[in-house]
Design an enzyme around this catalytic site. Structure first.
Site, PDB file in Angstrom:
ATOM      1  N   HIS A 147       6.086  -6.720  -7.515  1.00 41.40           N
ATOM      2  CA  HIS A 147       7.159  -6.062  -6.772  1.00 41.40           C
ATOM      3  C   HIS A 147       8.109  -7.133  -6.245  1.00 41.40           C
ATOM      4  O   HIS A 147       7.687  -8.258  -5.957  1.00 41.40           O
ATOM      5  CB  HIS A 147       6.605  -5.247  -5.600  1.00 41.40           C
ATOM      6  CG  HIS A 147       5.782  -4.070  -6.006  1.00 41.40           C
ATOM      7  ND1 HIS A 147       6.209  -2.773  -5.834  1.00 41.40           N
ATOM      8  CD2 HIS A 147       4.543  -3.990  -6.576  1.00 41.40           C
ATOM      9  CE1 HIS A 147       5.269  -1.946  -6.276  1.00 41.40           C
ATOM     10  NE2 HIS A 147       4.256  -2.676  -6.727  1.00 41.40           N
ATOM     11  N   HIS A 201      -1.419  -3.146  -1.590  1.00 39.03           N
ATOM     12  CA  HIS A 201      -0.479  -4.272  -1.488  1.00 39.03           C
ATOM     13  C   HIS A 201      -0.395  -4.706  -0.030  1.00 39.03           C
ATOM     14  O   HIS A 201       0.673  -4.698   0.591  1.00 39.03           O
ATOM     15  CB  HIS A 201       0.897  -3.870  -2.034  1.00 39.03           C
ATOM     16  CG  HIS A 201       0.939  -3.825  -3.530  1.00 39.03           C
ATOM     17  ND1 HIS A 201       1.232  -4.929  -4.301  1.00 39.03           N
ATOM     18  CD2 HIS A 201       0.711  -2.806  -4.390  1.00 39.03           C
ATOM     19  CE1 HIS A 201       1.190  -4.593  -5.582  1.00 39.03           C
ATOM     20  NE2 HIS A 201       0.863  -3.296  -5.666  1.00 39.03           N
ATOM     21  N   ASN A 203      -7.155  -5.673  -5.963  1.00 43.18           N
ATOM     22  CA  ASN A 203      -5.933  -6.271  -6.498  1.00 43.18           C
ATOM     23  C   ASN A 203      -4.780  -6.090  -5.525  1.00 43.18           C
ATOM     24  O   ASN A 203      -4.565  -5.004  -4.981  1.00 43.18           O
ATOM     25  CB  ASN A 203      -5.600  -5.666  -7.858  1.00 43.18           C
ATOM     26  CG  ASN A 203      -6.664  -5.979  -8.901  1.00 43.18           C
ATOM     27  OD1 ASN A 203      -7.373  -5.095  -9.374  1.00 43.18           O
ATOM     28  ND2 ASN A 203      -6.794  -7.245  -9.249  1.00 43.18           N
ATOM     29  N   ARG A 210     -16.096 -13.034   8.273  1.00 41.60           N
ATOM     30  CA  ARG A 210     -15.798 -12.644   9.653  1.00 41.60           C
ATOM     31  C   ARG A 210     -14.624 -11.684   9.769  1.00 41.60           C
ATOM     32  O   ARG A 210     -14.399 -11.142  10.848  1.00 41.60           O
ATOM     33  CB  ARG A 210     -15.541 -13.907  10.505  1.00 41.60           C
ATOM     34  CG  ARG A 210     -16.832 -14.660  10.844  1.00 41.60           C
ATOM     35  CD  ARG A 210     -16.587 -15.806  11.809  1.00 41.60           C
ATOM     36  NE  ARG A 210     -15.890 -16.917  11.169  1.00 41.60           N
ATOM     37  CZ  ARG A 210     -16.504 -17.915  10.526  1.00 41.60           C
ATOM     38  NH1 ARG A 210     -17.831 -17.921  10.434  1.00 41.60           N
ATOM     39  NH2 ARG A 210     -15.816 -18.895   9.983  1.00 41.60           N
ATOM     40  N   GLY A 238     -10.783  -4.895 -18.204  1.00 42.13           N
ATOM     41  CA  GLY A 238     -11.250  -6.179 -18.670  1.00 42.13           C
ATOM     42  C   GLY A 238     -10.443  -7.351 -18.160  1.00 42.13           C
ATOM     43  O   GLY A 238     -10.743  -8.500 -18.484  1.00 42.13           O
ATOM     44  N   ASP A 271      -2.702   1.678 -14.347  1.00 42.21           N
ATOM     45  CA  ASP A 271      -1.609   0.838 -13.837  1.00 42.21           C
ATOM     46  C   ASP A 271      -0.778   0.312 -15.015  1.00 42.21           C
ATOM     47  O   ASP A 271      -0.249  -0.802 -14.985  1.00 42.21           O
ATOM     48  CB  ASP A 271      -2.136  -0.326 -12.993  1.00 42.21           C
ATOM     49  CG  ASP A 271      -1.079  -0.925 -12.062  1.00 42.21           C
ATOM     50  OD1 ASP A 271       0.001  -0.307 -11.910  1.00 42.21           O
ATOM     51  OD2 ASP A 271      -1.311  -2.006 -11.511  1.00 42.21           O
TER      52      ASP A 271
END
Length: 391
Positions: A134, A188, A212, A220, A242, A267
């Site tokens: 993006h 995102h 992703n 933590r 993959g 996607d």
């Protein structure tokens, strides 16, 4: 039409052998064994599954949904339907205010025309630290007035929106979208565990392509991955192509959240089904080398070049279960779960369901696709010859 097959997976059970009765665009009956009446189509040694439901893709066959033209959308849809995706929610990448309104308006008309099944806004309310493919300069904080204009332009066709919870105004935006009947997703994002929990409390119910473009897990600071996977109300998207995830990660997520909370997505971008080369995703150039898409001049992955039948096969292979259990799991993740997550009235083979089905051979390659009772891909060598392809 009455069809039979050696194996039928409905999304709820495995029938071997099985039969499906279709009238017009609906399934009217499903059962196990052999029907006493002659079948219109005896498919034989194949597996029939519900049509795939891809709720996150950007294009295919050289077509790009962000281009917001009928020809490019039709090209992408044709490619993915031929690979078994009978339900498609078109995803838009980050765009400026006017560009976003124009794109939504064009795609909304395509939803009404039946070309696509909804719109997913993947941006512009995302984190510049986790921008992926993006354009960071176009990202911005959610503004209720802009959201109102976008919702008006969509006229009820926007199914999902991805938001980074840490942006100022994000929680109010989640509530605004949810109140409008839109599914809110977290993605995102550089959000902390607590910020993600706040977004879930505000109404977010999906995790966009888990791991992703997302803050990683730290011992933590658990971050968004842990917050999303531990919440029973959340469905998590995974890209099992993959490239995006190691098989062990996919197996771990499936075990952690259970079979009902993972959605397989592609996607996919414009290069899907095409040769290597240079393509566009929104305003960005994308280099595709050996089938892997990256933002030009970087190592950043830019979506995938996978179709849902490829993702389905990899899920069966990678999940680590016996074949029949793996098939049942993959059907849930490729059809049932994504449809439920977005409130789509598809995703299974049961009386009253839209007659969307995929015929797979022994290697799980697509040899037939029906959408709403019409053949998009005609099964090979039908017994009676009474089937005609969709024009």
């Amino acid at each position: 039409m009455l069809l039979t097959a050696d194996t039928v997976l409905t999304g709820a059970e495995l029938l071997r052998p099985g039969w499906i009765e279709i009238v017009s665009d609906k399934v009217v009956a499903v059962g196990a064994g052999r029907r006493p009446a002659p079948a219109d189509l005896e498919l034989g040694a194949v597996t029939v599954v519900p049509g795939f439901v891809d709720t996150h893709l950007h294009g295919g066959g050289g077509g790009n949904f962000s281009a917001a033209t009928g020809d490019e959308s039709a090209t992408a849809v044709a490619l993915h339907r031929a690979h078994g995706s009978t339900t498609l929610v078109a995803s838009l990448v980050t765009a400026g205010p006017e560009g976003l309104l124009r794109q939504v308006g064009v795609l909304a008309a395509q939803v009404r025309a039946g070309l696509i099944d909804g719109i997913h806004l993947e941006g512009p309310w995302l984190s510049t630290q986790r921008c992926g493919a993006h354009q960071p300069s176009l990202m911005r904080d959610p503004d209720p007035d802009e959201i109102g204009r976008v919702l008006d332009a969509g006229e009820g066709t926007i199914r999902m929106v991805t938001i980074a919870p840490e942006r100022p105004g994000a929680l109010a935006a989640v509530e605004q979208f949810v109140d409008a009947g839109v599914v809110a997703a977290v993605g995102h994002t550089e959000a902390t565990y607590e910020q993600t929990r706040d977004a879930i409390a505000a109404g977010a119910t999906v995790g966009t392509h888990l791991f992703n473009a997302m803050r990683p897990i730290d011992r933590r600071e658990p971050g968004p991955v842990i917050a999303l996977t531990e919440e029973p109300r959340v469905t998590v998207e995974v890209i099992v192509d993959g490239v995006h995830l190691a098989p062990a990660i996919y197996r771990h997520v499936t075990r952690a959240v259970g079979p009902q909370r993972v959605s397989l997505i592609t996607d996919a971008m414009a290069a899907t089904g095409m040769s290597d080369g240079v393509y566009r995703l929104g305003p960005l150039d994308i280099d595709v080398v050996a089938g892997v898409a990256r933002v030009a001049g970087t190592d950043t992955i830019a979506g995938s070049t996978a179709t849902m039948d490829q993702v389905f096969r990899l899920a069966v292979t990678h999940c680590g279960l016996p074949r029949d259990e793996a098939l049942m799991l993959a059907v849930r993740q490729a059809s049932v779960n994504p449809a439920r997550a977005l409130g789509l009235q598809v995703g299974g083979l049961a009386p009253g369901a839209r007659a969307d089905l995929v015929v797979l051979d022994a290697d799980l390659a697509v040899v037939g696709v029906s959408r709403a009772g019409k053949w998009v891909v005609v099964p090979e060598a039908p017994r009676t010859g009474q089937i005609t392809p969709r024009s």
